[in-house]
Motif scaffolding. Structure first.
Motif, short mmCIF file in Angstrom:
data_model
loop_
_atom_site.label_atom_id
_atom_site.label_comp_id
_atom_site.label_asym_id
_atom_site.label_seq_id
_atom_site.Cartn_x
_atom_site.Cartn_y
_atom_site.Cartn_z
N GLY A 9 -21.87 -58.11 -78.47
CA GLY A 9 -22.08 -56.82 -77.52
C GLY A 9 -22.81 -55.76 -77.82
O GLY A 9 -23.76 -56.13 -78.60
N GLY A 10 -22.29 -54.69 -77.51
CA GLY A 10 -23.15 -53.59 -77.59
C GLY A 10 -23.77 -53.16 -79.14
O GLY A 10 -24.85 -52.79 -79.26
N ARG A 41 -17.97 -53.09 -63.63
CA ARG A 41 -19.61 -53.22 -63.97
C ARG A 41 -20.58 -52.70 -63.35
O ARG A 41 -21.61 -52.48 -63.83
CB ARG A 41 -19.64 -54.77 -63.89
N ARG A 76 -11.42 -45.82 -82.42
CA ARG A 76 -11.65 -46.23 -81.15
C ARG A 76 -10.34 -46.82 -80.38
O ARG A 76 -9.56 -47.26 -81.08
CB ARG A 76 -12.88 -46.86 -80.70
N ARG A 109 -26.57 -55.36 -79.54
CA ARG A 109 -27.67 -54.89 -78.49
C ARG A 109 -28.32 -53.41 -79.28
O ARG A 109 -29.67 -53.39 -79.53
CB ARG A 109 -27.30 -54.38 -77.41
N ASP A 110 -27.39 -52.49 -79.94
CA ASP A 110 -27.90 -51.26 -80.44
C ASP A 110 -28.63 -51.52 -81.56
O ASP A 110 -29.64 -50.72 -81.81
CB ASP A 110 -26.75 -50.36 -80.46
N LYS A 115 -21.96 -47.73 -81.25
CA LYS A 115 -20.82 -46.87 -81.00
C LYS A 115 -19.49 -47.31 -81.81
O LYS A 115 -18.61 -46.67 -82.15
CB LYS A 115 -20.49 -46.67 -79.58
N ASP A 116 -19.39 -48.73 -81.67
CA ASP A 116 -18.44 -49.29 -82.12
C ASP A 116 -18.87 -50.78 -82.27
O ASP A 116 -19.88 -51.24 -82.06
CB ASP A 116 -17.10 -49.36 -81.28
N ARG A 120 -11.11 -54.62 -70.34
CA ARG A 120 -12.48 -55.63 -70.53
C ARG A 120 -12.71 -55.95 -68.83
O ARG A 120 -13.52 -55.69 -68.22
CB ARG A 120 -11.99 -56.76 -71.15
N ARG A 152 -8.66 -45.91 -65.41
CA ARG A 152 -9.76 -46.62 -66.01
C ARG A 152 -10.97 -45.93 -65.64
O ARG A 152 -11.99 -45.71 -66.33
CB ARG A 152 -9.74 -48.03 -65.78
N LYS A 181 -17.53 -41.86 -70.42
CA LYS A 181 -18.77 -42.40 -71.27
C LYS A 181 -20.02 -42.23 -70.23
O LYS A 181 -20.95 -42.20 -71.18
CB LYS A 181 -18.28 -44.00 -70.97
N ASN A 232 -25.92 -57.84 -73.79
CA ASN A 232 -24.61 -57.56 -74.10
C ASN A 232 -24.11 -59.09 -74.59
O ASN A 232 -22.81 -58.90 -75.06
CB ASN A 232 -23.71 -56.89 -73.26
N ARG A 247 -24.89 -46.81 -66.35
CA ARG A 247 -24.87 -46.39 -67.74
C ARG A 247 -25.66 -46.72 -68.67
O ARG A 247 -26.58 -46.16 -69.26
CB ARG A 247 -23.39 -46.69 -68.33
N PHE A 248 -25.62 -48.24 -68.85
CA PHE A 248 -26.80 -49.05 -69.66
C PHE A 248 -28.29 -48.63 -69.15
O PHE A 248 -28.99 -48.52 -70.07
CB PHE A 248 -26.52 -50.47 -69.88
N LYS A 285 -28.89 -44.90 -70.11
CA LYS A 285 -28.94 -44.80 -71.52
C LYS A 285 -30.20 -45.56 -72.30
O LYS A 285 -30.74 -44.76 -73.11
CB LYS A 285 -27.60 -45.04 -72.04
N ARG A 343 -18.83 -64.90 -69.85
CA ARG A 343 -17.77 -64.02 -69.38
C ARG A 343 -18.30 -62.48 -69.63
O ARG A 343 -17.67 -61.84 -69.21
CB ARG A 343 -16.71 -64.40 -70.07
P1 ATP Z 1 -21.24 -49.21 -75.58
O1 ATP Z 1 -19.83 -49.63 -76.81
O2 ATP Z 1 -22.20 -48.76 -76.39
O3 ATP Z 1 -20.62 -48.24 -74.65
P2 ATP Z 1 -20.87 -52.13 -75.25
O4 ATP Z 1 -21.56 -52.90 -74.55
O5 ATP Z 1 -20.47 -52.28 -76.51
O6 ATP Z 1 -21.34 -50.64 -74.96
P3 ATP Z 1 -18.03 -52.20 -75.03
O7 ATP Z 1 -17.34 -51.55 -73.66
O8 ATP Z 1 -17.81 -51.69 -76.14
O9 ATP Z 1 -19.41 -51.97 -74.36
O10 ATP Z 1 -17.86 -53.62 -74.69
C1 ATP Z 1 -18.43 -54.60 -75.55
C2 ATP Z 1 -18.87 -55.89 -75.00
O11 ATP Z 1 -17.87 -56.45 -74.25
C3 ATP Z 1 -20.07 -55.61 -73.92
O12 ATP Z 1 -21.05 -55.57 -74.78
C4 ATP Z 1 -19.86 -56.96 -73.17
O13 ATP Z 1 -20.31 -58.05 -73.82
C5 ATP Z 1 -18.29 -57.12 -73.34
N1 ATP Z 1 -17.81 -56.34 -72.11
C6 ATP Z 1 -17.17 -55.03 -71.82
N2 ATP Z 1 -17.00 -54.71 -70.54
C7 ATP Z 1 -17.02 -55.83 -70.27
C8 ATP Z 1 -16.70 -56.21 -68.80
N3 ATP Z 1 -16.40 -55.01 -67.96
N4 ATP Z 1 -17.17 -57.23 -68.04
C9 ATP Z 1 -17.94 -58.00 -68.83
N5 ATP Z 1 -18.12 -57.94 -70.19
C10 ATP Z 1 -17.53 -56.91 -70.70
#
Ligand code: ATP
Ligand code: MG
Length: 451
Positions: free
Chosen positions: A56-57, A197, A443, A60-61, A69-70, A448, A234, A241, A155, A203-204, A207, A149
């Motif tokens: 995930g993020g 989404r 956090r 990517r980051d 961030k986490d 999700r 939510r 964010k 991500n 947002r992405f 940012k 998924r």
């Molecule tokens: P950031 O934490 O920088 O805001 P992130 O991509 O890490 O961005 P998170 O909300 O921490 O976002 O989610 C972690 C990962 O979980 C995402 O990168 C993505 O792969 C998955 N994810 C989160 N939310 C969704 C969603 N609504 N639908 C599908 N996948 C999701």
């Protein structure tokens, strides 16, 4: 509502699972840049014989050279198995069960690989509404099924602790290199499953400065009203964010462009389109630019200030009506207007009282700050919201109400004479549930999917 036997099967699910495996010497992520708690979790899972990846993020980051961030971990261990491995672990969530492992003040989120819903055995595992919304998402699978998924290709990259390589099933590495934000699967289907989404896309893209895929853009223009079906609680989290991510101004413009903003803040959108819209817009612009500057400088920001800014136009207009038509004096008129506007706003986004109360105080101060005679100003200096109220006044002066510049200057001088720290001190907004960008906070779980 019905448990799906034939849900939104992504054609991508059927593709052969042949990932690109990028070794550490190519992707360049050093273990030193990974959170020590996340590393510990990954190693412990690995030693216990499970698959363990960062996903995930954070991946990517790290690839973009940004500070994550986490840190999220994905594994083939079931939640119970994860919990048994860590003393500080806790299983949370119903719609999306996962494990929180505490490491000092931080929490590492560990999720078991998911599978598409058509393999669900009952409603406890997967539940999808007829409109496509995912309400429960607890069908476990493999890394290969988990990939599809996720929301965006960028991500859906996995950092495998076994050989420190990155697994790319979806072309995420190329998209990352080319600055492209691409949804996995058909955008409309993915937005219907989880309308949040659309906000994540904005947002992405903003940012990271990425280009949103034309298909993904077109689908937002069409499906933006679906955002109203997401729970107000939510949406509040998502709005924070969006607005406290360091590019609030651009985000605001993008949200308006896609027709999303009006669903989040209907009264603000209506006011922006009304006769005082230009002045209101310039206050919002000035305030959001200021928020972005504060975040860049590591200064605290509070949602209360954001609420005060975004609803000021409607509150003021309603108060003016109450004064003109009901003959109410200014202070009660403002109070009643604040009450009405906040009440209506809660239908879209539920803003906790700890933020609406200070927002009301900031508004009330706009009527008290002009009274500069006698002992009142000195008393006002100790008002818990004085600095936020003063900041707000100055933003009004700088944007659409230059006639307030003199009053703003008067308060700047008065504070100096009273021996208060410089008017633009970073602690100007420290009351009212703000968060400091510098502090690492444990956090909380974010939902999700579904609502
Ligand atoms: P950031 O934490 O920088 O805001 P992130 O991509 O890490 O961005 P998170 O909300 O921490 O976002 O989610 C972690 C990962 O979980 C995402 O990168 C993505 O792969 C998955 N994810 C989160 N939310 C969704 C969603 N609504 N639908 C599908 N996948 C999701
Ligand atoms: Mg994250």
């Amino acid at each position: 509502m019905n448990a799906l036997t034939e849900p939104n099967i992504d054609p991508a699910d059927l593709r052969p699972a042949e990932p690109l495996r990028i070794p550490p010497e190519i992707h360049g992520i050093s273990t030193a840049s990974i959170h020590p708690g996340a590393l510990e979790v990954l190693h412990r899972l690995d030693e216990a014989g499970f698959q363990a990846c960062l996903v995930g993020g954070c991946v990517r980051d790290l690839l973009l050279g940004r500070e994550p961030k986490d840190f999220d971990v994905a594994t083939d261990a079931l939640p119970e198995q994860v919990r048994r491995l860590f003393r500080s672990a806790r299983i949370i969530g119903r719609r999306f069960r996962l494990v929180h492992v505490r490491h000092g003040r931080d929490i590492i989120e560990v999720a078991t690989f998911r599978a598409p819903h058509h393999v669900a055995e009952d409603e406890a595992q997967a539940l999808v509404e007829e409109n496509g919304r995912i309400l429960r998402d607890n069908v476990y699978g493999t890394l290969e099924t988990d990939v599809w998924r996720r929301d965006f290709t960028i991500n859906a990259l996995y950092y495998d602790i076994r050989d420190h390589s990155i697994l790319d099933f979806t072309g995420g590495m190329t998209d990352l290199a080319e600055g492209r934000l691409r949804l996995l699967g058909d955008p409309a289907t993915r937005y219907r499953e989880d309308p949040v989404r659309m906000l994540r896309a904005v947002r992405f893209a903003t940012k990271l400065g990425f280009r949103l895929d034309p298909d993904a853009e077109a689908a937002i223009h069409e499906l933006h009203p679906l955002i109203t079906e997401v729970s107000p609680a939510r949406l509040f989290e998502e709005v924070l964010k969006l607005m406290h991510g360091g590019c609030a101004l651009q985000t605001f413009e993008a949200l308006r462009h896609y027709g999303l903003f009006g669903h989040l803040f209907p009264a603000a959108e209506a006011h922006l389109n009304g006769p005082d819209g230009e002045a209101f817009g310039s206050l919002i612009n000035a305030a959001l630019a200021n928020t972005d500057r504060r975040i860049a400088a590591g200064q605290p920001v509070t949602p209360a200030f954001l609420v005060a800014v975004l609803l000021w136009g409607p509150v003021r207009a309603r108060a003016a009506e109450l004064e003109a038509h009901e003959g109410m004096p200014p202070i009660p008129a403002l109070q009643e207007a604040a009450q009405a506007v906040l009440h209506a706003q809660q239908r879209s986004i539920s803003i906790p009282r700890r933020f609406t109360l200070p927002a009301r105080e900031i508004w009330a101060l706009q009527l008290r700050l002009p009274r500069t005679s006698g002992k009142r100003p000195l008393r006002l200096l100790s008002h818990p919201r004085f600095r936020a109220g003063y900041d707000f006044l100055c933003l009004r002066a700088q944007s659409a109400e230059p006639e307030l510049a003199e009053l703003c200057q008067w308060w700047t001088d008065f504070q100096q004479q009273a021996g208060l720290p410089a008017a633009s001190a970073p602690e100007a907004r420290t009351e009212g549930g703000e968060r400091s960008r510098r502090r690492r906070r444990p956090r909380r779980r974010k939902p999700r999917s579904g609502q």
